[in-house]
Design a protein around this motif. Structure first.
Motif, mmCIF file in Angstrom:
data_model
loop_
_atom_site.group_PDB
_atom_site.id
_atom_site.type_symbol
_atom_site.label_atom_id
_atom_site.label_comp_id
_atom_site.label_asym_id
_atom_site.label_seq_id
_atom_site.Cartn_x
_atom_site.Cartn_y
_atom_site.Cartn_z
ATOM 1 N N GLU A 45 -6.090 2.680 -0.655
ATOM 2 C CA GLU A 45 -7.042 2.059 -1.972
ATOM 3 C C GLU A 45 -7.807 0.825 -1.509
ATOM 4 N N ILE A 46 -8.340 1.011 -0.280
ATOM 5 C CA ILE A 46 -9.376 0.106 0.267
ATOM 6 C C ILE A 46 -10.174 -0.353 -0.675
ATOM 7 N N PRO A 47 -10.937 0.499 -1.584
ATOM 8 C CA PRO A 47 -12.253 -0.165 -2.606
ATOM 9 C C PRO A 47 -11.272 -1.035 -3.471
ATOM 10 N N GLY A 48 -10.209 -0.682 -4.026
ATOM 11 C CA GLY A 48 -9.730 -1.508 -4.858
ATOM 12 C C GLY A 48 -9.361 -2.860 -4.592
ATOM 13 N N TYR A 49 -8.760 -2.957 -3.254
ATOM 14 C CA TYR A 49 -8.478 -4.148 -2.519
ATOM 15 C C TYR A 49 -9.796 -4.752 -2.295
ATOM 16 N N CYS A 67 4.065 1.533 -5.510
ATOM 17 C CA CYS A 67 2.559 1.016 -4.874
ATOM 18 C C CYS A 67 1.525 1.564 -5.789
ATOM 19 N N ASN A 68 0.647 0.254 -6.232
ATOM 20 C CA ASN A 68 -0.592 0.661 -6.690
ATOM 21 C C ASN A 68 -1.203 -0.641 -6.649
ATOM 22 N N VAL A 69 -2.607 -0.560 -6.359
ATOM 23 C CA VAL A 69 -3.449 -1.869 -6.228
ATOM 24 C C VAL A 69 -3.343 -2.541 -7.614
ATOM 25 N N SER A 70 -2.988 -1.726 -8.783
ATOM 26 C CA SER A 70 -3.018 -2.592 -9.934
ATOM 27 C C SER A 70 -1.827 -3.410 -10.060
ATOM 28 N N GLY A 79 0.972 -1.077 -0.105
ATOM 29 C CA GLY A 79 -0.087 0.144 -0.082
ATOM 30 C C GLY A 79 0.922 1.287 -0.122
ATOM 31 N N ARG A 80 0.172 2.450 -0.314
ATOM 32 C CA ARG A 80 0.979 3.544 -0.459
ATOM 33 C C ARG A 80 1.216 4.427 0.672
ATOM 34 N N GLU A 81 0.630 4.171 2.046
ATOM 35 C CA GLU A 81 1.021 4.889 3.052
ATOM 36 C C GLU A 81 1.724 3.899 3.920
ATOM 37 N N PRO A 82 2.446 4.608 5.000
ATOM 38 C CA PRO A 82 2.649 5.983 4.948
ATOM 39 C C PRO A 82 3.408 6.512 3.943
ATOM 40 N N GLU A 83 3.332 7.471 3.118
ATOM 41 C CA GLU A 83 4.239 8.001 2.283
ATOM 42 C C GLU A 83 5.172 8.971 2.833
ATOM 43 N N LEU A 84 6.190 8.667 3.688
ATOM 44 C CA LEU A 84 7.304 9.441 3.997
ATOM 45 C C LEU A 84 8.207 10.044 3.364
ATOM 46 N N PRO A 85 8.564 11.289 3.435
ATOM 47 C CA PRO A 85 9.557 11.896 2.761
ATOM 48 C C PRO A 85 11.102 11.191 2.843
ATOM 49 N N ALA A 86 11.200 10.767 4.160
ATOM 50 C CA ALA A 86 12.366 10.092 4.223
ATOM 51 C C ALA A 86 12.891 8.542 3.421
#
Length: 246
Positions: free
Chosen positions: A205-209, A179-182, A163-170
């Protein structure tokens, strides 16, 4: 984004209410020095750590509060690290029967397939944990194909933070590109026998999963951090009820 992110200090009960059996599906366990380095990174770049407990202490803490079993997870972020982490997890599992120890591998490192084979066949580990953000790969990268085949061969699950979170700058990689459900749809379509667990309900991306859950019976999600207000996405109660067995 203001860092570090706020830590939740909500009240804690004494233990799990009577009549419930709780299995914690997402507990990180690392050797002491590695754990301490991770805590320092999180304190600087993410959340403050509420419970700075080493692996055996974390297991004892959960058991004392009525958690019956727990899945022990770790990940390797440099080549040559996975074998020692897997050995550590195996020994921890032998010492603490409540723990269900998983192994790891760094995608693309030499002997990746052999490392997974050893994790299952020699150490008896019960699954493989991968982390797209930390290990800097997309789940549908062909470099992972041999890892997926070994999981299928040994009938062991793969837990992959895709999944794309957490999207941290570090993080050193562009999370949106990794990361993408596709991408997970591509993996499941090519490896339909692979049992996959995606933590954090797939994050934002809960709906996609949810669509993938309807198509692939070997896909599971865990709810870690998603019902505790750590991540921005919020699952609907209807979604949790619909997929309570998955």
């Amino acid at each position: 984004m203001n860092l570090p992110l706020p830590r939740l200090d909500d009240p804690e009960g004494d233990r799990v209410p009577a009549g419930f059996e709780v299995i914690d599906a997402h507990v990180h366990v690392f050797p002491a020095r590695t754990f301490e380095a991770i805590w320092r990174w999180f304190e600087a770049h993410a959340w403050g750590i509420r419970y700075k407990l080493h692996a055996a202490e974390a297991i004892a803490f959960l058991q004392a509060r009525g958690v019956s079993r727990m899945t022990g997870l770790h990940y390797a972020h440099v080549p040559g690290m996975a074998r020692s982490l897997n050995q550590f997890a195996a020994e921890l599992g032998r010492d603490h029967p409540a723990l269900i120890p998983f192994g790891t591998v760094l995608p693309g490192e030499p002997d990746a397939a052999a490392i997974v084979e050893e994790a299952f066949g020699v150490h008896g580990l019960q699954g493989i944990k991968l982390h797209c953000h930390v290990q800097q790969f997309a789940p549908n990268d062909p470099v992972l194909d041999d890892v997926y085949r070994q999981c299928i061969r040994f009938n062991r699950p793969l837990l992959i933070h895709a999944g794309r979170e957490p999207e941290l700058p570090a993080y050193p990689a562009d999370i949106q590109k990794l990361c993408n459900v596709s991408f997970m749809r591509d993996v499941l379509s090519r490896f339909p026998e692979l049992t996959v667990i995606v933590p954090h309900l797939g994050a934002d991306e809960i709906p996609g999963y949810g669509e993938l859950l309807g198509e692939y019976p070997n896909l599971y999600l865990d709810t870690t951090m998603m019902v505790a207000e750590y991540l921005p996405a919020r699952p609907e109660v209807a979604f949790l009820a619909r997929w309570s067995d998955r």
